[in-house]
Motif scaffolding. Sequence first.
Motif, PDB file in Angstrom:
ATOM      1  N   GLU A  68      81.491   8.935  43.590  1.00 17.59           N
ATOM      2  CA  GLU A  68      80.221   9.175  44.259  1.00 17.59           C
ATOM      3  C   GLU A  68      80.402   8.833  45.732  1.00 17.59           C
ATOM      4  O   GLU A  68      80.714   7.689  46.079  1.00 17.59           O
ATOM      5  N   TRP A  79      72.739   2.460  43.693  1.00 15.73           N
ATOM      6  CA  TRP A  79      73.968   3.252  43.614  1.00 15.73           C
ATOM      7  C   TRP A  79      74.843   2.803  42.450  1.00 15.73           C
ATOM      8  O   TRP A  79      75.416   3.622  41.742  1.00 15.73           O
ATOM      9  N   ILE A  97      82.174   4.157  44.049  1.00 12.37           N
ATOM     10  CA  ILE A  97      81.233   4.506  45.106  1.00 12.37           C
ATOM     11  C   ILE A  97      82.013   4.332  46.397  1.00 12.37           C
ATOM     12  O   ILE A  97      82.582   3.257  46.649  1.00 12.37           O
TER      13      ILE A  97
END
Length: 114
Positions: A68, A79, A97
Amino acid sequence: MVDIAVDIHKALGPGLLESIYEECFCYELEKRKIPFSRQQSVDIFYDNLVIQKGLRIDILVDDLVVIELKAQETIHPIWSAQLLSYLKLTNKRLGYILNFHVPLMKNGIKRIIL
């Protein structure tokens, strides 16, 4: 994959659109002949309901690792919850992330393992 993010961040720095970092990240994966899919749509199954294309993963590397990408000044705790949900819904075990809007890329990397 972390090395790719660091290389891109060193070359371009923070402050660009997420789509630019995504393009560069995919370019680097292609150069290294690492299989991936970009903006991968995933159906969500709930009880007897199928929600087609219920979520979209930025990058799925080798059908194993969910990436991501972010380019946000403020790091949001949601997140991590989002990535965790993506991992559970896709039966994957590893995700990252990568937030490029940081002075040092090492501070924008979060790894989640199921």
